[in-house]
Write a protein that holds these residues in place. Structure first.
Motif, mmCIF file in Angstrom:
data_model
loop_
_atom_site.group_PDB
_atom_site.id
_atom_site.type_symbol
_atom_site.label_atom_id
_atom_site.label_comp_id
_atom_site.label_asym_id
_atom_site.label_seq_id
_atom_site.Cartn_x
_atom_site.Cartn_y
_atom_site.Cartn_z
ATOM 1 N N SER A 101 -9.189 4.738 7.003
ATOM 2 C CA SER A 101 -8.974 3.344 6.650
ATOM 3 C C SER A 101 -7.709 3.180 5.790
ATOM 4 C CB SER A 101 -10.219 2.845 5.936
ATOM 5 O OG SER A 101 -10.007 1.600 5.375
ATOM 6 N N LYS A 102 -7.532 4.063 4.810
ATOM 7 C CA LYS A 102 -6.354 3.980 3.935
ATOM 8 C C LYS A 102 -5.075 4.297 4.702
ATOM 9 C CE LYS A 102 -8.257 4.683 -0.622
ATOM 10 N NZ LYS A 102 -7.572 4.514 -1.895
ATOM 11 N N ASP A 124 -4.238 1.209 6.534
ATOM 12 C CA ASP A 124 -3.657 0.221 5.619
ATOM 13 C C ASP A 124 -2.182 0.539 5.401
ATOM 14 O OD1 ASP A 124 -6.130 -0.953 5.373
ATOM 15 O OD2 ASP A 124 -6.576 -0.082 3.411
ATOM 16 N N TYR A 125 -1.893 1.822 5.225
ATOM 17 C CA TYR A 125 -0.515 2.268 4.990
ATOM 18 C C TYR A 125 0.358 1.992 6.218
ATOM 19 C CZ TYR A 125 3.369 5.404 3.936
ATOM 20 O OH TYR A 125 4.622 5.916 3.715
ATOM 21 N N LYS A 169 -0.107 -0.254 8.544
ATOM 22 C CA LYS A 169 0.105 -1.699 8.698
ATOM 23 C C LYS A 169 1.045 -2.243 7.624
ATOM 24 C CE LYS A 169 -4.023 -2.635 11.331
ATOM 25 N NZ LYS A 169 -5.368 -2.136 11.169
#
Length: 81
Positions: A32-33, A36-37, A39
């Motif tokens: 997930s992280k 996020d990075y 995107k």
């Protein structure tokens, strides 16, 4: 009860830690992280959204300039212990 594999906190390597932080995290949280990075830094190929174009930090994790989202998890797994 015992945490399942996805909830088990794993220690990111130094390379992966540069993207997700150095604290142990469950695998799902790591993925997930990383997303996020990706995107936040606009690293998806605009022509093929399944392709991730690595910047300097992700190149150290993936070992190459681009990976598909399916390959990504395999590379991430090698950086978790």
């Amino acid at each position: 009860g015992k945490a399942n594999a996805l909830q088990q906190p794993l220690k990111p390597s130094e390379e992966l830690g540069a993207v997700v932080g150095s604290e142990p995290l469950p695998r799902g949280e790591v993925v997930s992280k990383v997303w996020d990075y990706i995107k936040a830094n606009n690293l998806q190929n605009p022509e093929d959204r399944r392709e991730i174009l690595a910047d300097d930090k992700l190149r150290k994790v993936f070992g190459k300039d681009k990976v598909t989202m399916f390959e990504m998890n395999k590379h991430l797994a090698q950086h978790l212990s």
